[in-house]
Design a protein around this motif. Structure first.
Motif, mmCIF file in Angstrom:
data_model
loop_
_atom_site.group_PDB
_atom_site.id
_atom_site.type_symbol
_atom_site.label_atom_id
_atom_site.label_comp_id
_atom_site.label_asym_id
_atom_site.label_seq_id
_atom_site.Cartn_x
_atom_site.Cartn_y
_atom_site.Cartn_z
ATOM 1 N N GLN A 24 -1.422 11.624 -14.158
ATOM 2 C CA GLN A 24 -2.213 11.822 -15.494
ATOM 3 C C GLN A 24 -1.763 11.755 -16.738
ATOM 4 O O GLN A 24 -1.853 11.096 -17.985
ATOM 5 N N THR A 25 0.131 11.541 -16.427
ATOM 6 C CA THR A 25 0.427 10.754 -17.632
ATOM 7 C C THR A 25 0.467 9.667 -17.994
ATOM 8 O O THR A 25 0.403 8.807 -19.057
ATOM 9 N N THR A 26 0.392 8.891 -17.056
ATOM 10 C CA THR A 26 0.226 7.152 -16.784
ATOM 11 C C THR A 26 -0.922 6.301 -16.814
ATOM 12 O O THR A 26 -0.887 4.940 -17.427
ATOM 13 N N GLY A 27 -2.117 7.704 -16.149
ATOM 14 C CA GLY A 27 -3.522 6.479 -16.198
ATOM 15 C C GLY A 27 -3.666 6.009 -14.967
ATOM 16 O O GLY A 27 -4.442 5.440 -14.623
ATOM 17 N N GLU A 28 -2.407 5.412 -13.581
ATOM 18 C CA GLU A 28 -2.532 4.971 -12.533
ATOM 19 C C GLU A 28 -3.377 5.838 -11.638
ATOM 20 O O GLU A 28 -3.086 7.174 -12.206
ATOM 21 N N SER A 29 -4.002 4.872 -10.560
ATOM 22 C CA SER A 29 -4.684 5.842 -9.502
ATOM 23 C C SER A 29 -3.358 6.864 -9.106
ATOM 24 O O SER A 29 -2.728 5.613 -8.707
ATOM 25 N N ASN A 30 -3.741 7.605 -8.088
ATOM 26 C CA ASN A 30 -3.158 7.773 -7.364
ATOM 27 C C ASN A 30 -3.129 7.239 -6.094
ATOM 28 O O ASN A 30 -1.773 6.466 -5.736
ATOM 29 N N SER A 31 -4.026 6.215 -5.092
ATOM 30 C CA SER A 31 -4.249 5.150 -4.907
ATOM 31 C C SER A 31 -2.983 4.195 -5.195
ATOM 32 O O SER A 31 -2.070 3.367 -4.707
ATOM 33 N N ASP A 32 -2.765 3.971 -6.753
ATOM 34 C CA ASP A 32 -2.657 2.825 -6.934
ATOM 35 C C ASP A 32 0.056 2.838 -7.087
ATOM 36 O O ASP A 32 0.275 2.440 -6.703
ATOM 37 N N VAL A 33 -0.268 4.384 -7.485
ATOM 38 C CA VAL A 33 0.843 5.207 -7.166
ATOM 39 C C VAL A 33 1.686 5.394 -6.250
ATOM 40 O O VAL A 33 2.997 4.826 -5.995
ATOM 41 N N VAL A 34 0.963 5.540 -5.234
ATOM 42 C CA VAL A 34 1.411 5.338 -3.866
ATOM 43 C C VAL A 34 1.264 4.250 -2.907
ATOM 44 O O VAL A 34 2.549 3.641 -2.538
ATOM 45 N N ALA A 35 0.579 3.287 -3.640
ATOM 46 C CA ALA A 35 1.107 2.060 -3.353
ATOM 47 C C ALA A 35 2.725 0.869 -3.516
ATOM 48 O O ALA A 35 2.764 0.643 -2.568
ATOM 49 N N GLN A 36 2.075 1.889 -4.455
ATOM 50 C CA GLN A 36 4.163 1.308 -5.643
ATOM 51 C C GLN A 36 5.131 1.894 -4.469
ATOM 52 O O GLN A 36 5.791 1.152 -4.195
ATOM 53 N N ALA A 37 4.929 2.868 -4.394
ATOM 54 C CA ALA A 37 5.729 4.335 -3.735
ATOM 55 C C ALA A 37 6.348 3.202 -2.073
ATOM 56 O O ALA A 37 7.396 3.033 -1.902
ATOM 57 N N LEU A 38 5.784 2.921 -1.728
ATOM 58 C CA LEU A 38 5.288 2.217 -0.014
ATOM 59 C C LEU A 38 6.195 1.319 -0.579
ATOM 60 O O LEU A 38 6.426 1.054 0.470
ATOM 61 N N LYS A 39 5.173 -0.027 -1.737
ATOM 62 C CA LYS A 39 6.283 -0.877 -1.390
ATOM 63 C C LYS A 39 7.988 -1.369 -1.700
ATOM 64 O O LYS A 39 8.097 -1.783 -0.789
ATOM 65 N N GLU A 40 7.928 -0.120 -2.961
ATOM 66 C CA GLU A 40 9.683 -0.111 -3.113
ATOM 67 C C GLU A 40 10.560 0.732 -1.468
ATOM 68 O O GLU A 40 11.627 0.169 -1.668
#
Length: 59
Positions: A24-40
């Protein structure tokens, strides 16, 4: 662009709450945030394995 595959994950309630607030804060989708977290996470794990392997070779 990489190909994507849909997967289903179950998150603990507190993690889902944090994810919802973040998206909600960043405007990103759940998928984008989870994908980035998994990549990291995967990158960090690979770095740790490489460090351990290198350390073992130096002994």
């Amino acid at each position: 662009m990489t190909e994507s595959t849909d997967i289903k994950i179950t998150l603990p309630a507190d993690v889902l709450e944090q994810l919802t607030k973040e998206t909600q804060t960043t405007g990103e989708s759940n998928s984008d945030v989870v994908a980035q977290a998994l990549k990291e996470y995967l990158y960090t794990q690979q770095q740790q394995r490489e460090f351990i392997f290198e350390d073992d070779c130096n002994d």
